[in-house]
Scaffold this motif. Structure first.
Motif, PDB file in Angstrom:
ATOM      1  N   ARG A 150      53.461  50.556  33.389  1.00  0.00           N
ATOM      2  CA  ARG A 150      53.859  50.990  34.825  1.00  0.00           C
ATOM      3  C   ARG A 150      52.585  51.791  35.259  1.00  0.00           C
ATOM      4  O   ARG A 150      51.985  52.515  34.514  1.00  0.00           O
ATOM      5  N   THR A 151      52.473  51.614  36.639  1.00  0.00           N
ATOM      6  CA  THR A 151      51.345  52.249  37.392  1.00  0.00           C
ATOM      7  C   THR A 151      50.031  52.012  36.780  1.00  0.00           C
ATOM      8  O   THR A 151      49.038  53.080  36.323  1.00  0.00           O
ATOM      9  N   VAL A 152      49.753  50.869  36.745  1.00  0.00           N
ATOM     10  CA  VAL A 152      48.462  50.442  36.323  1.00  0.00           C
ATOM     11  C   VAL A 152      47.329  50.830  37.208  1.00  0.00           C
ATOM     12  O   VAL A 152      47.296  50.799  38.330  1.00  0.00           O
ATOM     13  N   THR A 153      46.107  51.046  36.640  1.00  0.00           N
ATOM     14  CA  THR A 153      44.948  51.711  37.402  1.00  0.00           C
ATOM     15  C   THR A 153      43.856  50.571  37.349  1.00  0.00           C
ATOM     16  O   THR A 153      43.617  49.597  36.528  1.00  0.00           O
ATOM     17  N   LEU A 154      42.915  50.502  38.557  1.00  0.00           N
ATOM     18  CA  LEU A 154      41.888  49.840  38.650  1.00  0.00           C
ATOM     19  C   LEU A 154      41.140  49.883  37.207  1.00  0.00           C
ATOM     20  O   LEU A 154      40.411  49.053  36.832  1.00  0.00           O
ATOM     21  N   LYS A 155      40.958  51.081  36.859  1.00  0.00           N
ATOM     22  CA  LYS A 155      40.011  51.371  35.712  1.00  0.00           C
ATOM     23  C   LYS A 155      40.606  50.743  34.378  1.00  0.00           C
ATOM     24  O   LYS A 155      39.819  50.180  33.482  1.00  0.00           O
ATOM     25  N   GLN A 156      41.792  50.621  34.184  1.00  0.00           N
ATOM     26  CA  GLN A 156      42.240  49.849  33.057  1.00  0.00           C
ATOM     27  C   GLN A 156      42.096  48.242  33.543  1.00  0.00           C
ATOM     28  O   GLN A 156      41.832  47.621  32.567  1.00  0.00           O
ATOM     29  N   LEU A 157      42.413  47.956  34.519  1.00  0.00           N
ATOM     30  CA  LEU A 157      42.042  46.448  34.833  1.00  0.00           C
ATOM     31  C   LEU A 157      40.630  45.887  34.620  1.00  0.00           C
ATOM     32  O   LEU A 157      40.410  44.890  34.572  1.00  0.00           O
ATOM     33  N   ARG A 158      39.776  46.985  34.810  1.00  0.00           N
ATOM     34  CA  ARG A 158      38.258  46.619  34.849  1.00  0.00           C
ATOM     35  C   ARG A 158      38.092  45.902  33.411  1.00  0.00           C
ATOM     36  O   ARG A 158      37.048  45.098  33.298  1.00  0.00           O
ATOM     37  N   ASN A 159      38.741  46.065  32.228  1.00  0.00           N
ATOM     38  CA  ASN A 159      38.590  45.702  31.011  1.00  0.00           C
ATOM     39  C   ASN A 159      39.267  44.521  30.551  1.00  0.00           C
ATOM     40  O   ASN A 159      39.010  44.297  29.526  1.00  0.00           O
ATOM     41  N   GLN A 160      40.046  44.035  31.628  1.00  0.00           N
ATOM     42  CA  GLN A 160      40.783  42.971  31.378  1.00  0.00           C
ATOM     43  C   GLN A 160      39.756  41.655  31.511  1.00  0.00           C
ATOM     44  O   GLN A 160      38.642  41.788  32.237  1.00  0.00           O
ATOM     45  N   ALA A 161      40.078  40.729  30.922  1.00  0.00           N
ATOM     46  CA  ALA A 161      39.370  39.057  31.175  1.00  0.00           C
ATOM     47  C   ALA A 161      40.013  38.312  32.542  1.00  0.00           C
ATOM     48  O   ALA A 161      41.215  38.141  32.485  1.00  0.00           O
ATOM     49  N   TRP A 162      39.146  38.156  33.241  1.00  0.00           N
ATOM     50  CA  TRP A 162      39.700  37.776  34.659  1.00  0.00           C
ATOM     51  C   TRP A 162      39.436  36.321  34.812  1.00  0.00           C
ATOM     52  O   TRP A 162      38.254  35.808  34.616  1.00  0.00           O
ATOM     53  N   ILE A 163      40.276  35.686  35.834  1.00  0.00           N
ATOM     54  CA  ILE A 163      40.090  34.409  36.327  1.00  0.00           C
ATOM     55  C   ILE A 163      40.096  34.773  37.734  1.00  0.00           C
ATOM     56  O   ILE A 163      40.992  35.362  38.368  1.00  0.00           O
ATOM     57  N   LEU A 164      38.919  34.386  38.320  1.00  0.00           N
ATOM     58  CA  LEU A 164      38.713  34.761  39.977  1.00  0.00           C
ATOM     59  C   LEU A 164      38.291  33.423  40.744  1.00  0.00           C
ATOM     60  O   LEU A 164      37.772  32.561  40.097  1.00  0.00           O
ATOM     61  N   LEU A 165      38.567  33.722  41.889  1.00  0.00           N
ATOM     62  CA  LEU A 165      37.979  32.523  43.002  1.00  0.00           C
ATOM     63  C   LEU A 165      36.470  32.912  43.032  1.00  0.00           C
ATOM     64  O   LEU A 165      35.970  34.136  42.812  1.00  0.00           O
ATOM     65  N   PRO A 166      35.827  31.878  43.475  1.00  0.00           N
ATOM     66  CA  PRO A 166      34.153  32.048  43.509  1.00  0.00           C
ATOM     67  C   PRO A 166      33.893  33.314  44.595  1.00  0.00           C
ATOM     68  O   PRO A 166      34.531  33.490  45.401  1.00  0.00           O
ATOM     69  N   LYS A 167      32.594  33.446  44.363  1.00  0.00           N
ATOM     70  CA  LYS A 167      31.899  34.560  45.197  1.00  0.00           C
ATOM     71  C   LYS A 167      32.094  33.849  46.911  1.00  0.00           C
ATOM     72  O   LYS A 167      31.953  32.645  46.922  1.00  0.00           O
ATOM     73  N   GLY A 168      32.220  34.499  47.611  1.00  0.00           N
ATOM     74  CA  GLY A 168      32.314  34.250  49.020  1.00  0.00           C
ATOM     75  C   GLY A 168      33.598  34.001  49.686  1.00  0.00           C
ATOM     76  O   GLY A 168      33.978  33.755  50.896  1.00  0.00           O
ATOM     77  N   THR A 169      34.845  33.815  48.794  1.00  0.00           N
ATOM     78  CA  THR A 169      36.150  33.832  49.337  1.00  0.00           C
ATOM     79  C   THR A 169      36.586  35.008  49.733  1.00  0.00           C
ATOM     80  O   THR A 169      36.341  36.185  49.043  1.00  0.00           O
TER      81      THR A 169
END
Length: 316
Positions: free
Chosen positions: A192-211
Motif C-alpha cells: 500500500r502507498t507505493v513510492t516512486l523510490k520503490q518503483l525505481r528498483n523494479q524491472a520495467w516494460i516501457l513504451l519507446p522514447k518520444g511517446t
C-alpha cells in the motif's frame, strides 16, 4: 461558395500529382515513367503549372530535380486535394452507401474509446461506413493534415506547430491519468502507498522514447530528483506490455482506462500509487474546412456525448 480563379481552373488531375512524384523520384525522367508520358510532356506540364501559379516550383540540376520552397507549399496543398478526391471516390463508389468517414486514432482509443462512439454513430446513421486507421501521434496528425483522414482522436506532440493550429480544428476530449501495473502474483501488488523510490528498483516494460507515456513516466522521477529507471524491455504495444507483465516479474504503465479494464479481467493488478505527472490530454481534431462535413460533425457530437459523463475519464 468561393469560386476558384480561372488560372487554377486549368489544372488537371495529373498536374495535382506531378510535384509529389518529382519530389519522390528526384527527376523529371522518372516522373514521366510514373505518369506513363514522355519527359517533354512532363516538362510541359511543369511549365504550365509554373505559368499558372506564377512561381518557380522545381529546381533542376546535374543531380536531378527538387522542389523549391514554393514547390513544397504547392505540393502539400495539391496532395490535400488529391486525397480529398480519393475520399470522394471511396464514398460515391461504395454500394448502397451515401457517406464514408475516415478516422485516425491511437491504439488506446481504438481499443477503449472508439467502440462506444462508433456504436452511437451507427445507431444514429447506419448508412455511414467508417474506416479506422491506427497510428502514432505524428502519423495521425500527418494523415489529417494531408487529407488522408477526415478526423482523428489523439494527442498533440512536440511536432505540433503553428501551421497545424492554423489548419486544424482542435478540441480537448479528456484527461486520462497514468497508472502502474504488475502481475497479480507480484509482491508489490499487495503493498500500500507505493513510492516512486520503490518503483525505481523494479524491472520495467516501457513504451519507446518520444511517446507521451514514456515522457510522462520519466518526468515523474525527474521531478522528485530520481534517475528514471531504464527499461528491461521496450515495446510500442501497451496490450503486449500487459501480457508480458502478467506472466513475469516485470511492471509497466498505461492509461487508467486501459489498466482498470484489464484489472477487471484479472490479467494484471494496479500498483497503489497515484502517478504525480499527468499525460497530455486526448484531443479530437480535423481540418477546419472538414468540421462541417456531416459525418465528421456526427462523430464529434457523439464523442462529446460519450465522454461528458464517462466514469473512466475526466472530460474537458
Amino acid at each position: 461558395m468561393q469560386m476558384i480563379s480561372s488560372r487554377i481552373a486549368q489544372l488537371r488531375i495529373k498536374h495535382l500529382a506531378l510535384l509529389d512524384i518529382i519530389a519522390d523520384r528526384g527527376s523529371l525522367r522518372e516522373a514521366a515513367k510514373v505518369l506513363c508520358v514522355t519527359q517533354p510532356a512532363v516538362t510541359s506540364m511543369l511549365k504550365d503549372m509554373e505559368s499558372l501559379l506564377q512561381v518557380s516550383l522545381v529546381e533542376r540540376g546535374q543531380h536531378g530535380a527538387k522542389l523549391t520552397t514554393e514547390g513544397v507549399i504547392a505540393r502539400d496543398r495539391l496532395t490535400l486535394v488529391l486525397n480529398a478526391l480519393q475520399g470522394l471516390e471511396d464514398c460515391i463508389r461504395a454500394p448502397n452507401v451515401k457517406e464514408h468517414l475516415r478516422v485516425g486514432a491511437l491504439s488506446l482509443a481504438m481499443l477503449e474509446m472508439l467502440p462506444a462512439i462508433i456504436c452511437k454513430v451507427r445507431a444514429r446513421r447506419p448508412d455511414i461506413t467508417i474506416e479506422l486507421q491506427e497510428g502514432t501521434v505524428d502519423g495521425i496528425i500527418e494523415g489529417v493534415m494531408n487529407g488522408q483522414l477526415d478526423c482523428a482522436i489523439g494527442r498533440l506532440s512536440d511536432n505540433f506547430h503553428q501551421e497545424h493550429y492554423d489548419a486544424l480544428f482542435v478540441r480537448p476530449v479528456s484527461i486520462m491519468p497514468l497508472k502502474a501495473v504488475c502481475s497479480v502474483r507480484n509482491p508489490i501488488a499487495r503493498e500500500r502507498t507505493v513510492t516512486l523510490k520503490q518503483l525505481r528498483n523494479q524491472a520495467w516494460i516501457l513504451l519507446p522514447k518520444g511517446t507521451a507515456s514514456r515522457e510522462t513516466f520519466e518526468r515523474a522521477f525527474i521531478q522528485q530528483g530520481l534517475q528514471p529507471p531504464a527499461p528491461a524491455i521496450e515495446s510500442f504495444s501497451w496490450l503486449s506490455n500487459f501480457h508480458l507483465a502478467a506472466s513475469s516479474e516485470l511492471v509497466t504503465v498505461a492509461t487508467a482506462i486501459a489498466v482498470d479494464r484489464f484489472v477487471q479481467y484479472g490479467l494484471v493488478s494496479a500498483i497503489d500509487i497515484r502517478w504525480p505527472v499527468k499525460l497530455p490530454p486526448i484531443v479530437f481534431f480535423c481540418r477546419k474546412e472538414a468540421v462541417q462535413l456531416g459525418t465528421v460533425k456526427i462523430f464529434h457530437e457523439e464523442l462529446k456525448r460519450t465522454f461528458t459523463n464517462s466514469p473512466d475519464v475526466k472530460a474537458m
